[in-house]
Design an enzyme around this catalytic site. Structure first.
Site: not given
Ligand code: AP5
Ligand code: ZN
Length: 216
Positions: A13, A160, A87, A126, A171
């Site tokens: 996203k 992160r 969400r 990431r 998540r």
């Protein structure tokens, strides 16, 4: 044009939102980025949400709707890309109400579909530039020069706090339990456009562009 990017953690996203900002002059509104900024600046709200985010749970609707409301009231833009918002169904209702009060509406909801196994790979590889926010990946999108951001040259590249196996499990559960009902909601409203998020970044971008050009 107002676009929602919907998809599980790591679907791409943020990556696609940044391309859309560049290509279409829209403003990206990422509730994840807003919440992380609140944490860094040490606001009361930042302190409240820190643990919740690190565990991978959703922050309350009240907090994130408040963040979006404030941006919509203060940022002047031809259109917005909602990245990671809404969400939950109450967030979707709130967004409809906020946009309609401004004489606007949601033009398209892009659902980026990615297999769970690929999500784990994407999240674990990431890293992000702490200075300009550019998103990288150890194998699929490394920086050209090791340790330096391609865009701004900063060496502040970081991972992160919620990009770990435990948090990712939560998540994903949160996504399937609380966010995936939005897929049916937007399908029923004829606003949903699924795209194959397993393809390369440029192909996904091309698919999104085709949808948006059709919706324009
Ligand atoms: P948030 O920051 O929104 O995180 P997320 O939804 O988990 O999504 P990510 O940012 O992890 O992934 P992404 O889809 O943007 O993927 P990316 O482009 O980085 O939210 C964090 C937390 O904040 C939540 O858990 C919650 O606590 C809270 N929160 C936020 N919004 C909330 C809300 N509305 N309500 C309640 N709580 C909220 O890509 C991932 C990696 O894959 C990158 O390394 C990238 O380079 C790579 N990649 C991207 N596309 C491709 C591709 N096509 N092929 C190969 N690799 C790719
Ligand atoms: Zn940078």
């Amino acid at each position: 044009m107002n676009i929602i990017l919907l998809g599980p953690p790591g679907a791409g996203k943020g990556t696609q939102a940044r391309s859309l900002v560049e290509e279409r002059g829209l403003v990206q509104l990422s509730t994840g980025d807003m919440l992380r900024e609140a944490r860094i600046s040490g606001t009361e709200m930042g302190k409240v949400v820190a643990d919740v985010m690190d565990r991978g749970q959703l922050v309350t609707d009240e907090i994130v709707i408040g963040l979006i409301r404030e941006k919509l009231e203060t940022v002047n833009a031809p259109g917005f890309i909602f990245d990671g918002f809404p969400r939950t169904l109450p967030q979707a209702d709130a967004l409809d109400a906020l946009l309609s009060a401004m004489g606007r509406h949601v033009d398209a909801v892009i659902e980026i579909r990615v297999d769970d196994a690929a999500l784990v790979d994407r999240i674990s590889g990431r890293y992000t530039c702490g200075s300009c926010g550019e998103v990288y990946h150890d194998t699929t999108r490394p920086t050209v020069q090791a340790g330096r951001c391609d865009i701004c040259g900063s060496s502040d590249l970081k991972r992160r706090a919620d990009d770990n196996a435990d948090s990712l499990r939560t998540r994903l559960l949160e996504y399937y339990k609380k966010t995936s009902p939005l897929i049916g909601y937007y399908y029923a409203k004829k606003q949903l456009h699924p795209v194959d998020g397993m393809a390369g970044m440029d192909e996904v971008g091309g698919e999104i562009a085709a949808v948006l050009d059709g919706a324009a």
